[in-house]
Design a protein around this motif. Structure first.
Motif, PDB file in Angstrom:
ATOM      1  N   TYR A 216      46.335  24.446   6.538  1.00 52.14           N
ATOM      2  CA  TYR A 216      47.494  24.749   8.031  1.00 52.14           C
ATOM      3  C   TYR A 216      45.422  24.619   9.272  1.00 52.14           C
ATOM      4  N   LEU A 217      46.790  23.440   9.523  1.00 54.62           N
ATOM      5  CA  LEU A 217      45.914  23.077  10.894  1.00 54.62           C
ATOM      6  C   LEU A 217      46.303  23.823  13.036  1.00 54.62           C
ATOM      7  N   GLY A 218      47.277  25.302  12.069  1.00 53.78           N
ATOM      8  CA  GLY A 218      48.053  25.451  13.127  1.00 53.78           C
ATOM      9  C   GLY A 218      48.786  24.398  14.545  1.00 53.78           C
ATOM     10  N   TYR A 219      48.672  25.205  15.633  1.00 56.50           N
ATOM     11  CA  TYR A 219      49.812  23.969  16.538  1.00 56.50           C
ATOM     12  C   TYR A 219      49.501  22.613  16.911  1.00 56.50           C
ATOM     13  N   TRP A 220      50.522  22.338  16.943  1.00 52.91           N
ATOM     14  CA  TRP A 220      50.055  20.862  17.285  1.00 52.91           C
ATOM     15  C   TRP A 220      51.248  20.809  18.632  1.00 52.91           C
ATOM     16  N   VAL A 221      50.825  20.618  19.728  1.00 48.53           N
ATOM     17  CA  VAL A 221      51.012  21.030  20.809  1.00 48.53           C
ATOM     18  C   VAL A 221      51.379  20.012  21.587  1.00 48.53           C
ATOM     19  N   ASN A 222      52.973  19.441  21.671  1.00 43.13           N
ATOM     20  CA  ASN A 222      53.694  18.682  22.165  1.00 43.13           C
ATOM     21  C   ASN A 222      53.229  18.258  23.620  1.00 43.13           C
ATOM     22  N   GLY A 223      52.839  17.416  24.004  1.00 39.91           N
ATOM     23  CA  GLY A 223      53.140  16.858  25.651  1.00 39.91           C
ATOM     24  C   GLY A 223      50.954  17.050  25.753  1.00 39.91           C
ATOM     25  N   SER A 224      50.546  18.419  24.624  1.00 40.34           N
ATOM     26  CA  SER A 224      48.986  18.318  25.034  1.00 40.34           C
ATOM     27  C   SER A 224      47.644  17.550  24.616  1.00 40.34           C
ATOM     28  N   ARG A 225      47.218  16.660  25.456  1.00 35.78           N
ATOM     29  CA  ARG A 225      46.059  16.119  24.559  1.00 35.78           C
ATOM     30  C   ARG A 225      44.971  16.347  23.814  1.00 35.78           C
ATOM     31  N   LYS A 226      44.803  17.148  24.757  1.00 33.55           N
ATOM     32  CA  LYS A 226      43.509  18.117  22.966  1.00 33.55           C
ATOM     33  C   LYS A 226      43.941  18.662  22.012  1.00 33.55           C
ATOM     34  N   MET A 227      45.467  18.684  21.671  1.00 32.90           N
ATOM     35  CA  MET A 227      46.120  19.187  20.723  1.00 32.90           C
ATOM     36  C   MET A 227      46.909  17.574  19.132  1.00 32.90           C
ATOM     37  N   ASP A 228      45.822  16.253  19.634  1.00 31.17           N
ATOM     38  CA  ASP A 228      47.657  15.428  19.235  1.00 31.17           C
ATOM     39  C   ASP A 228      46.082  15.019  18.718  1.00 31.17           C
ATOM     40  N   TYR A 229      45.297  15.610  18.305  1.00 32.44           N
ATOM     41  CA  TYR A 229      43.910  14.647  16.845  1.00 32.44           C
ATOM     42  C   TYR A 229      45.056  14.927  15.376  1.00 32.44           C
ATOM     43  N   LYS A 230      45.446  16.674  15.874  1.00 26.31           N
ATOM     44  CA  LYS A 230      46.630  16.812  14.878  1.00 26.31           C
ATOM     45  C   LYS A 230      47.309  16.033  13.650  1.00 26.31           C
ATOM     46  N   ARG A 231      48.245  14.937  14.741  1.00 26.09           N
ATOM     47  CA  ARG A 231      49.077  14.158  14.426  1.00 26.09           C
ATOM     48  C   ARG A 231      48.814  13.509  14.010  1.00 26.09           C
ATOM     49  N   ARG A 232      47.134  12.848  13.829  1.00 29.48           N
ATOM     50  CA  ARG A 232      46.815  11.656  12.756  1.00 29.48           C
ATOM     51  C   ARG A 232      46.787  12.142  11.199  1.00 29.48           C
ATOM     52  N   PHE A 233      46.699  13.492  10.691  1.00 27.43           N
ATOM     53  CA  PHE A 233      46.198  13.714   8.965  1.00 27.43           C
ATOM     54  C   PHE A 233      47.847  13.485   8.612  1.00 27.43           C
ATOM     55  N   LEU A 234      47.437  12.234   7.907  1.00 27.70           N
ATOM     56  CA  LEU A 234      48.741  12.203   7.185  1.00 27.70           C
ATOM     57  C   LEU A 234      48.911  12.045   6.184  1.00 27.70           C
ATOM     58  N   PRO A 235      50.190  11.985   5.465  1.00 27.89           N
ATOM     59  CA  PRO A 235      51.381  12.452   5.569  1.00 27.89           C
ATOM     60  C   PRO A 235      50.947  14.231   5.651  1.00 27.89           C
ATOM     61  N   GLN A 236      52.267  14.022   6.806  1.00 32.08           N
ATOM     62  CA  GLN A 236      51.861  16.281   7.035  1.00 32.08           C
ATOM     63  C   GLN A 236      53.341  16.836   7.440  1.00 32.08           C
ATOM     64  N   GLU A 237      53.094  17.948   6.901  1.00 33.49           N
ATOM     65  CA  GLU A 237      54.627  19.020   7.409  1.00 33.49           C
ATOM     66  C   GLU A 237      54.672  19.632   8.749  1.00 33.49           C
TER      67      GLU A 237
END
Length: 249
Positions: A216-237
């Motif tokens: 569990y990585l916490g929150y990905w925040v759509n529109g926040s650059r500093k949280m965008d790294y979480k999108r890279r770890f795939l596949p994810q839910e």
């Protein structure tokens, strides 16, 4: 006054405050206390429902008119380590992360202060004292571990421990279905190591060794650059109102 069973969690709503991720937005949080014998079970259920833990509090965003914060968890057994991830893992192959009981030290706090001053000098943690840090680590009623990262030494293969100075620390909850990365910090003076990415990769490896399906990585925040790294770890839910949705790309 309505009577509530002792074991029934009570939820509260914070007052609006400035959003730390999206300029011009306000945030509110719903929260409850994680205390008593059922704290670990409640933490499991709430994390699976999109909550995060901070000390003995479980919270999630409850912002009016905004759903930018989305809970993310990595599918451990299906995770694909691409070229950049393999390079990061190789760059940090000289480090080992050892799980310990959540006990704060002055060495940890020194690293924490260096990280916060370099990366989040204007954030909410900028004024945390050594006592505040100790509370962040120790104030828990759930199964929490500190993962300390040091260099491998000549006896590491035998004793499983690292040597020398701390490079990074991760405060991590051990859930029934995964590892939840509560807070991480690391040496800010070695950006070439990409330590933030490495800590996630190491937690994926640790979860796999422990037979746990998620990180569990916490929150990905759509529109926040500093949280965008979480999108890279795939596949994810990602958690939606309909439940956890699988994301491939």
């Amino acid at each position: 006054m309505t009577e509530h069973p002792r074991d029934t969690p009570q939820f509260y709503l914070t007052a609006p405050s400035a959003c730390p991720y999206l300029p011009g937005k306000e945030e509110r949080k719903v929260f409850t206390h994680l205390v008593g014998e059922r704290a670990a079970t409640l933490n499991d259920v709430l994390t699976q429902g999109g909550f995060r833990r901070s000390q003995s509090i479980a919270y999630r965003p409850a912002c009016e008119g905004c759903r930018a914060c989305v809970s993310v968890r990595i599918l451990v057994d299906e995770f694909v380590e691409g070229r950049s991830f393999r390079r990061t893992a190789k760059d940090n192959d000289d480090l080992i992360g050892v799980m310990r009981q959540p006990s704060p030290t002055s060495e940890q706090y020194g690293l924490f202060r260096a990280y916060v001053n370099a990366r989040h000098g204007a954030g909410g943690m900028a004024d945390m004292s050594v006592l505040d840090y100790a509370m962040m680590v120790e104030d828990t009623h759930v199964q929490t571990r500190l993962v300390e990262y040091r260099r491998r030494g000549p006896d590491t293969r035998i004793n499983g421990r690292g040597v020398g100075d701390l490079f990074a620390v991760a405060l991590t909850d051990v859930l029934s279905d995964g590892l939840s990365m509560v807070y991480s910090f690391y040496n800010p003076n070695v950006p070439e190591r990409s330590l933030g990415t490495f800590l996630i990769l190491d937690h994926i490896a640790k979860a796999k060794e422990m037979g746990l399906p998620y990180v569990y990585l916490g929150y990905w925040v759509n529109g926040s650059r500093k949280m965008d790294y979480k999108r890279r770890f795939l596949p994810q839910e990602r958690l939606s109102p309909q439940g956890w949705d699988r994301i491939e790309a």
